[in-house]
Design a protein around this motif. Structure first.
Motif, short mmCIF file in Angstrom:
data_model
loop_
_atom_site.label_atom_id
_atom_site.label_comp_id
_atom_site.label_asym_id
_atom_site.label_seq_id
_atom_site.Cartn_x
_atom_site.Cartn_y
_atom_site.Cartn_z
N PHE A 147 31.61 52.57 88.15
CA PHE A 147 31.30 53.49 86.93
C PHE A 147 32.62 54.24 86.43
N ASN A 148 33.51 54.53 86.87
CA ASN A 148 34.56 55.20 86.19
C ASN A 148 35.49 54.29 85.62
N MET A 149 35.30 52.61 85.51
CA MET A 149 36.04 51.89 84.47
C MET A 149 35.35 51.77 83.29
N LEU A 150 34.16 52.43 83.08
CA LEU A 150 33.46 52.19 81.76
C LEU A 150 34.34 52.77 80.57
N ALA A 151 35.09 53.96 80.74
CA ALA A 151 35.74 54.66 79.76
C ALA A 151 36.95 53.80 79.27
N LYS A 152 37.67 53.06 80.37
CA LYS A 152 38.91 52.43 80.10
C LYS A 152 38.34 51.16 79.35
N PHE A 153 37.15 50.62 79.36
CA PHE A 153 36.63 49.51 78.74
C PHE A 153 36.74 49.77 77.20
N ASN A 154 36.11 50.97 76.84
CA ASN A 154 36.43 51.39 75.40
C ASN A 154 37.67 51.37 75.02
N LEU A 155 38.63 51.59 75.72
CA LEU A 155 40.17 51.67 75.06
C LEU A 155 40.62 49.86 74.95
N GLU A 262 43.64 43.52 84.61
CA GLU A 262 44.60 44.36 84.65
C GLU A 262 44.56 45.74 84.39
N PRO A 263 45.20 46.90 84.87
CA PRO A 263 44.87 48.24 84.95
C PRO A 263 45.33 48.71 83.50
N PHE A 264 44.78 49.86 83.04
CA PHE A 264 44.88 50.41 81.81
C PHE A 264 46.37 50.64 81.64
N ALA A 265 47.22 50.87 82.47
CA ALA A 265 48.62 51.19 82.49
C ALA A 265 49.31 49.98 81.83
N THR A 266 48.48 48.89 81.71
CA THR A 266 49.42 47.60 81.09
C THR A 266 49.28 47.56 79.73
N ILE A 267 48.33 48.40 78.94
CA ILE A 267 47.97 48.64 77.82
C ILE A 267 48.30 49.79 77.26
N GLU A 300 47.60 57.44 82.76
CA GLU A 300 47.26 56.08 83.35
C GLU A 300 46.07 55.81 83.69
N ASP A 301 45.05 56.71 83.68
CA ASP A 301 43.55 56.66 84.19
C ASP A 301 42.77 56.25 82.67
N GLY A 302 43.51 56.51 81.43
CA GLY A 302 42.82 56.53 80.45
C GLY A 302 42.25 57.97 79.95
N PHE A 303 42.59 59.07 80.50
CA PHE A 303 42.29 60.26 79.98
C PHE A 303 42.92 60.79 78.98
N LEU A 304 42.50 61.51 77.99
CA LEU A 304 43.17 61.95 76.94
C LEU A 304 43.51 63.28 77.30
N ILE A 305 44.78 63.83 77.15
CA ILE A 305 45.49 64.96 77.55
C ILE A 305 45.72 65.99 76.45
N VAL A 306 44.78 67.09 76.36
CA VAL A 306 44.85 67.75 75.08
C VAL A 306 45.22 69.36 75.67
N ILE A 307 46.15 69.95 74.74
CA ILE A 307 46.53 71.47 74.87
C ILE A 307 45.91 72.29 73.94
N ASP A 308 45.05 73.08 74.16
CA ASP A 308 44.20 73.95 73.12
C ASP A 308 44.94 75.00 72.59
N LYS A 309 44.62 75.98 71.65
CA LYS A 309 45.15 76.93 70.88
C LYS A 309 45.62 77.96 71.88
N ASP A 310 44.97 77.88 73.08
CA ASP A 310 45.45 79.09 74.05
C ASP A 310 46.26 78.56 75.28
N HIS A 311 46.95 77.22 74.77
CA HIS A 311 47.88 76.52 75.66
C HIS A 311 47.17 76.07 76.83
N ASN A 312 45.86 76.01 77.07
CA ASN A 312 45.21 75.47 78.30
C ASN A 312 45.04 73.96 78.21
N GLN A 313 45.07 73.31 79.27
CA GLN A 313 45.09 71.73 79.15
C GLN A 313 43.86 71.07 79.68
#
Length: 323
Positions: A147-155, A262-267, A300-313
């Motif tokens: 299941f956890n591969m589906l998001a990477k499919f989109n990328l 191939e892993p997402f790290a490849t692309i 490398e798992d395909g997650f988007l890393i975001v820092i919000d206005k309060d500096h939370n990740q």
């Protein structure tokens, strides 16, 4: 429509640029030459450029704009991803058609329609899918992955679509994470991925793809004039929807096989460089939660890393983005 129409245009397509006699077509299909002439006349009335010369036969000069299964199927026959291809003149939604066709089979397939009357994008937003203007299709794939591969499919898929459009665009084509493709700051394509699963894993992935192909600026009304564009507006030269479809499917096949092997790290670096979300304040909507922040990275798992206005990740696997 004559039931032999797809067969006649199939013969003309396979024989081009040579001429094919009406007698040959009649013998192949076991119909009269009069019936062949009626079908040829119908194809001409639908916009097919067919030369007809006495004692020589008929020749399909250029690929038409309308989708014909007699051309789509042989054109894509070298593709190894899809077991079946279905071509429609109109449908409420290729995504709905794909879900219905899933019942009782385990095949992979592509559904293509010249028009959608009730096309939808992410979050059930309407997607204008007028006749002759775009490429409206859904694909069904059967990846044997968790299941956890589906998001990477989109990328992976986003890069495949981006690559295909870039081959025809004179301007830079970019990816807006996670499901949109842009040219010069305007949306040209959206895709929607849905999963059918059971307790053992993913049973099927259904991906609906909508690409604005032949739209001119005046075809977009209201706020879409500022937000939407088409491949034609940015094209290097004249092109045909069949040629584009073939390019798109080849790129999807390449990226799908890459996803499986191939892993997402490849692309990862390639995807980051193709993305248009960096260095700006964005509004993120994840489920019912909204916040403002800046996209910083994709791990490398395909997650988007975001820092919000309060500096939370935040580590996002899917969200809606506005700017």
């Amino acid at each position: 429509m004559s039931k032999y129409l797809k067969d006649v245009i199939n013969i003309l397509y396979k024989q081009r640029p040579d001429y094919v006699s009406g007698q040959y077509i009649a013998e192949q299909l076991k119909i009269s030459r009069t019936a062949v002439k009626k079908i040829i006349d119908q194809l001409k009335s639908e916009g097919c450029e067919i030369d007809s010369i006495n004692h020589k036969g008929h020749c399909l000069n250029t690929l038409p704009e309308k989708w014909y299964s007699g051309i789509v199927k042989p054109m894509l026959q070298a593709n190894n991803v899809f077991d079946h291809i279905k071509v429609l003149e109109t449908t409420p939604s290729t995504q709905i058609e794909a879900k219905q066709k899933l019942v009782g089979n385990s095949d992979t397939f592509l559904i293509l329609s010249d028009e959608q009357t009730k096309g939808k994008g992410r979050f059930n937003r309407p997607w204008s899918s007028s006749k002759g203007k775009g490429l409206w299709m859904s694909i069904v794939l059967r990846p044997q992955v968790p299941f956890n591969m589906l998001a990477k499919f989109n990328l992976f898929l986003a890069l495949g679509i981006r690559d295909a459009i870039q081959q025809y665009s004179d301007h830079h084509v970019s990816v807006k994470w996670p499901n949109d493709i842009y040219i010069d700051g305007k949306k040209v394509c959206g895709f929607l991925t849905e999963m059918v699963a059971n307790s053992d894993g993913i049973e099927a992935v259904i991906c609906g793809i909508g690409i604005n192909m032949n739209h001119l600026p005046e075809d977009f009304t209201g706020e879409l004039q500022q937000k939407a564009t088409s491949v034609k507006i940015h094209a290097q030269s004249e092109f045909n929807r069949y040629e584009f479809l073939n390019t798109l499917v080849n790129n999807i096949e390449y990226r799908y096989n890459q996803f499986l092997e191939e892993p997402f790290a490849t692309i990862r670096d390639e995807y980051i460089n193709a993305s248009n979300i960096w260095g700006r304040e964005l509004k993120f909507t994840e489920n019912d939660k909204q916040f403002y922040g800046e996209a910083k990275d994709i791990d490398e798992d395909g997650f988007l890393i975001v820092i919000d206005k309060d500096h939370n990740q935040h580590r996002l696997i899917s969200a809606d983005i506005d700017w």
